[in-house]
Each structure stands twice: as C-alpha cells, then as structure tokens.
Design a protein around this motif. Structure first.
Motif, PDB file in Angstrom:
ATOM      1  N   ALA A 164       7.347  13.437   2.892  1.00  0.00           N
ATOM      2  CA  ALA A 164       6.176  12.262   2.728  1.00  0.00           C
ATOM      3  C   ALA A 164       6.581  10.408   3.720  1.00  0.00           C
ATOM      4  CB  ALA A 164       6.687  11.009   1.516  1.00  0.00           C
ATOM      5  N   LEU A 165       7.311  11.487   4.735  1.00  0.00           N
ATOM      6  CA  LEU A 165       7.513  10.252   6.167  1.00  0.00           C
ATOM      7  C   LEU A 165       6.509  10.751   6.802  1.00  0.00           C
ATOM      8  CD1 LEU A 165       8.942   8.177   7.871  1.00  0.00           C
ATOM      9  CD2 LEU A 165      11.021   9.386   8.239  1.00  0.00           C
ATOM     10  N   LYS A 166       6.933  12.040   6.514  1.00  0.00           N
ATOM     11  CA  LYS A 166       5.634  12.485   8.267  1.00  0.00           C
ATOM     12  C   LYS A 166       4.693  12.749   7.839  1.00  0.00           C
ATOM     13  CE  LYS A 166       8.914  16.282   9.668  1.00  0.00           C
ATOM     14  NZ  LYS A 166       9.239  18.016   9.911  1.00  0.00           N
ATOM     15  N   GLN A 167       4.340  12.563   6.983  1.00  0.00           N
ATOM     16  CA  GLN A 167       2.566  12.291   6.113  1.00  0.00           C
ATOM     17  C   GLN A 167       2.258  10.144   6.458  1.00  0.00           C
ATOM     18  OE1 GLN A 167       2.806  12.799   2.548  1.00  0.00           O
ATOM     19  NE2 GLN A 167       2.102  16.219   2.627  1.00  0.00           N
ATOM     20  N   ALA A 168       3.094   9.561   6.367  1.00  0.00           N
ATOM     21  CA  ALA A 168       2.923   8.621   6.584  1.00  0.00           C
ATOM     22  C   ALA A 168       3.007   7.810   7.863  1.00  0.00           C
ATOM     23  CB  ALA A 168       3.976   7.209   5.671  1.00  0.00           C
ATOM     24  N   ARG A 206       0.505  -1.101   0.042  1.00  0.00           N
ATOM     25  CA  ARG A 206      -0.144   0.038  -0.139  1.00  0.00           C
ATOM     26  C   ARG A 206       1.350   1.089  -0.467  1.00  0.00           C
ATOM     27  NH1 ARG A 206      -5.470   0.847   2.521  1.00  0.00           N
ATOM     28  NH2 ARG A 206      -5.800   2.699   2.466  1.00  0.00           N
ATOM     29  N   ILE A 207       0.507   2.389  -0.817  1.00  0.00           N
ATOM     30  CA  ILE A 207       1.397   3.369  -0.958  1.00  0.00           C
ATOM     31  C   ILE A 207       0.743   4.356   0.317  1.00  0.00           C
ATOM     32  CG2 ILE A 207       1.668   5.492  -2.253  1.00  0.00           C
ATOM     33  CD1 ILE A 207       2.668   2.901  -3.106  1.00  0.00           C
ATOM     34  N   LEU A 208       1.715   5.009   1.560  1.00  0.00           N
ATOM     35  CA  LEU A 208       1.315   4.599   2.194  1.00  0.00           C
ATOM     36  C   LEU A 208       1.228   6.121   2.682  1.00  0.00           C
ATOM     37  CD1 LEU A 208       3.242   3.170   5.078  1.00  0.00           C
ATOM     38  CD2 LEU A 208       0.578   2.109   4.452  1.00  0.00           C
ATOM     39  N   SER A 209       2.302   7.433   1.906  1.00  0.00           N
ATOM     40  CA  SER A 209       1.799   9.068   1.674  1.00  0.00           C
ATOM     41  C   SER A 209       3.108   9.174  -0.088  1.00  0.00           C
ATOM     42  CB  SER A 209       3.076   9.509   2.635  1.00  0.00           C
ATOM     43  OG  SER A 209       3.854   9.165   2.489  1.00  0.00           O
ATOM     44  N   TRP A 210       2.728   9.961  -0.498  1.00  0.00           N
ATOM     45  CA  TRP A 210       3.512  10.648  -1.142  1.00  0.00           C
ATOM     46  C   TRP A 210       4.015  12.157  -1.369  1.00  0.00           C
ATOM     47  CZ3 TRP A 210       1.447  13.738  -4.743  1.00  0.00           C
ATOM     48  CH2 TRP A 210      -0.035  14.101  -5.059  1.00  0.00           C
ATOM     49  N   ASN A 211       4.678  12.966  -1.708  1.00  0.00           N
ATOM     50  CA  ASN A 211       5.559  14.136  -1.978  1.00  0.00           C
ATOM     51  C   ASN A 211       6.216  14.455  -3.337  1.00  0.00           C
ATOM     52  OD1 ASN A 211       5.490  16.973  -0.758  1.00  0.00           O
ATOM     53  ND2 ASN A 211       7.878  16.116  -0.418  1.00  0.00           N
ATOM     54  N   TYR A 263      -3.434   8.004  -9.744  1.00  0.00           N
ATOM     55  CA  TYR A 263      -3.375   7.083  -9.556  1.00  0.00           C
ATOM     56  C   TYR A 263      -3.248   5.912  -8.057  1.00  0.00           C
ATOM     57  CZ  TYR A 263      -0.135   3.454 -11.340  1.00  0.00           C
ATOM     58  OH  TYR A 263      -0.090   1.726 -11.720  1.00  0.00           O
ATOM     59  N   VAL A 264      -2.426   6.966  -7.375  1.00  0.00           N
ATOM     60  CA  VAL A 264      -2.886   5.778  -5.800  1.00  0.00           C
ATOM     61  C   VAL A 264      -3.348   6.087  -5.275  1.00  0.00           C
ATOM     62  CG1 VAL A 264      -1.339   6.697  -3.584  1.00  0.00           C
ATOM     63  CG2 VAL A 264      -0.401   7.964  -5.567  1.00  0.00           C
ATOM     64  N   ASP A 265      -4.917   6.250  -5.795  1.00  0.00           N
ATOM     65  CA  ASP A 265      -6.353   5.652  -5.503  1.00  0.00           C
ATOM     66  C   ASP A 265      -6.450   4.632  -5.799  1.00  0.00           C
ATOM     67  OD1 ASP A 265      -8.934   6.348  -3.037  1.00  0.00           O
ATOM     68  OD2 ASP A 265      -9.443   6.347  -5.301  1.00  0.00           O
ATOM     69  N   PHE A 266      -6.125   4.247  -7.456  1.00  0.00           N
ATOM     70  CA  PHE A 266      -6.706   3.331  -8.254  1.00  0.00           C
ATOM     71  C   PHE A 266      -5.591   2.337  -8.126  1.00  0.00           C
ATOM     72  CE2 PHE A 266      -4.602   0.877 -11.971  1.00  0.00           C
ATOM     73  CZ  PHE A 266      -5.811   0.514 -12.416  1.00  0.00           C
ATOM     74  N   TYR A 267      -4.305   2.403  -7.030  1.00  0.00           N
ATOM     75  CA  TYR A 267      -3.019   1.469  -7.293  1.00  0.00           C
ATOM     76  C   TYR A 267      -3.395   0.485  -5.606  1.00  0.00           C
ATOM     77  CZ  TYR A 267       1.666  -0.684  -6.133  1.00  0.00           C
ATOM     78  OH  TYR A 267       2.358  -1.832  -6.599  1.00  0.00           O
ATOM     79  N   ASN A 268      -3.802   1.942  -5.120  1.00  0.00           N
ATOM     80  CA  ASN A 268      -4.816   1.218  -2.746  1.00  0.00           C
ATOM     81  C   ASN A 268      -5.619   0.147  -3.364  1.00  0.00           C
ATOM     82  OD1 ASN A 268      -2.003   2.053  -2.558  1.00  0.00           O
ATOM     83  ND2 ASN A 268      -2.966   4.132  -1.553  1.00  0.00           N
TER      84      ASN A 268
END
Length: 266
Positions: free
Chosen positions: A156-160, A138-143, A240-245
């Motif tokens: 990105a780490l803080k968001q995750a 699962r993609i947890l976060s991205w920046n 795409y992240v929403d689709f991927y997850n």
C-alpha cells in the motif's frame, strides 16, 4: 366513523376534498430533492450533509425542515454499532515518537496516515491496508490481503508513493503494530527519506483520521453487504474509495470532497 370521532359528515368531506396547502406542496418538492441526494450518497448522508448538498446546489432551505422531512419519511443514514476487536494485533512499545501530535497541516503530502482493518469473506479474515493524506482525507492507496504482515502495508505504501510521485519532506504516521514497525516497512521509509511517526502507547486517537475511515467504510459499505469471494469485496472497496474521494461530502473539509479540497488548495 364520523360519530366515533365526534365530527360532522359535512366537515369530514370538506376536509377530505380540501386542496393541499402550499407548504404541503413545497414539502413534496423538497422531499423529492432530499430523496435524490440521499440515494446518490448511497444512503450514507444524514441531515447535515443533505443540507450542505442542497445549499451547494443553490437551494435555500432551513436545517429544521430538512430534519423534519427526513424524520417523517424514515430517511436515515445507514449506521452500524461496532465493537472494536483487533485479533492478533501485536504491539510493542518502543521509543518511536509521535511527530504529528502538535503539527499544523497546511498542504497535501505533508503527513500520510496508515492503518490495517479486518474484513471477512465467507468467515475468513482479510486484511485491508490503507494510506490516506491526512490534510485532504484522500485515500491514496489500499491493498487487500489474506495474510496480515508487513507485506500488505508495504505494498500500500509503495502504491501511494507512485501515485504521488515520491513527495519530499513527508511524515508517515501509523499505530505501533508490527506491520509498520517491522524491518520491511521501516527500511522502505528510510530509503525514501520519510520520517516515521507512531501513536503514543495506548492512545488510539492519535490516528483518529484512520479510525474514522475504518468506521465509515464498515458502516456505509461493508456491513451492508455480504461477500462470498475476494473479487466481490475488492470490487466493492474500489467503488467505495472512488465514491469517498470524489463524491462524499466531508464535514471536516467544509462539506467538500477530498478531490475538491485538494483542487481548491493547489
């Protein structure tokens, strides 16, 4: 025309007026189902995922039939030949160890993996930092940032961490880029008692899950579009992240989505 092909006129008309066979009619039904699933996957599914999706929907069909219908009708998953290029990537070889090399994963929030990939907007580089749960993919976060440095990976780490409510006994794995081994990122890992794991020198496949994600993102979304501004790229990444997850079937997860896999394991 009949003389040219050495067939009788009556034979030609008999062939032309002959009703379609049951198999041909069935193929038309299967082709419609396959086309619907293919479009729903954003044209990213090959025959294995199409077959898995059909079976999940309760349809009984053989793999060879799916392959034949897709081949005969030009239904092919999007592909992109990629040349790996890492401009400006600084590597330095320290004594940081690979803590996940022989580790058996059995839960979410056990190992997170991170990486940066390079995207262009109107011939200018943008840098995308990703954090993934290695167990569920699962993609947890991205920046996304115009600047490549510790700030993009740290955000990105803080968001995750906020997304997962600051899990305990966590390992964060990355390559040996300065964005991850630099002081800002390393200090934040220490602050939250997160063990840092890194690739062995010259071993990119130690972070194979992130390399696979980068390739998939670019093949299935990025290289199929042109982006004239940051807003359009950010919107496409978010979609795409929403689709991927939530929608994309993952062969490594038994053809479940990351969301389904996590739900089944919790």
């Amino acid at each position: 025309m009949c003389d040219l092909h050495n067939v009788s006129t009556s034979g030609f008309y008999a062939w032309r007026d002959r009703p379609k066979s049951k198999r041909t009619c069935d193929d038309a039904v299967w082709l419609d189902r396959i086309s619907t699933l293919f479009d729903r996957s954003r044209q990213t599914y090959g025959s294995p995922r199409i077959l898995a999706a059909l079976k999940q929907a309760g349809h009984a069909i053989g793999q060879r039939r799916v392959e034949r219908l897709m081949r005969e009708n030009g239904i092919q998953a999007c592909m992109y030949r990629m040349h790996k290029r890492l401009p400006g990537l600084h590597k330095y070889y320290t004594k940081a160890e690979n803590r996940v090399l022989d580790l058996t994963l059995n839960r979410t929030d056990q190992v997170w993996v991170g990486d940066i990939t390079y995207l262009r907007v109107k011939n200018q580089w943008r840098y995308l930092a990703i954090v993934m749960d290695r167990f569920s993919r699962r993609i947890l976060s991205w920046n996304l940032s115009k600047d490549k440095g510790a700030a993009v990976t740290l955000k990105a780490l803080k968001q995750a961490l906020r997304e997962r409510a600051y899990p305990q006994e966590l390992i964060f794995h990355s390559d040996r880029g300065v964005e991850y081994l630099g002081e800002p990122h390393s200090t934040h890992l220490i602050k939250h008692n997160i063990a840092h794991s890194t690739n062995r020198p010259r071993r990119m496949n130690d972070n194979a899950q992130m390399e696979s994600w980068n390739k998939t993102l670019k093949a299935e979304m990025y290289h199929r579009n042109k982006f004239e501004d940051d807003r359009s790229l950010i919107s496409a990444i978010r979609s795409y992240v929403d689709f991927y997850n939530k929608d994309r079937l993952h062969s490594s997860l038994g053809y479940l989505t990351p969301s389904e896999f996590e739900a089944a394991c919790n």
